[in-house]
Design a protein around this motif. Sequence first.
Motif: not given
Length: 85
Positions: A57-85
């Motif tokens: 359970l501890i290792i599964a929680a750590l994997i989930e945290v890392v994957s959530l962080f990576a998805v947030v980074v991908c979301l930031l890249i997607a939003l930043n890519g739309n806002l560049t002028f």
Amino acid sequence: MLTSLLLTGGFALMGAGIGAGIVAIGAGLGIGRIGGQAMEGIARQPEAAGKIQTAMLIIAALIEVVSLFAVVVCLLIALNGNLTF
């Protein structure tokens, strides 16, 4: 000039989508492997089931945290890519 900006935004969205997909696949494979190996360990040593389950359970929680962080980074890249002028 405008076409290069549109291409940059498109590449950012495409990269973010591919990255989020790879993250989801990796997290699913990781958690599936943890579960399978934990069940195999419990089958081999039933007396250690509590320790194995806690570690799983501890290792599964750590994997989930890392994957959530990576998805947030991908979301930031997607939003930043739309806002560049």
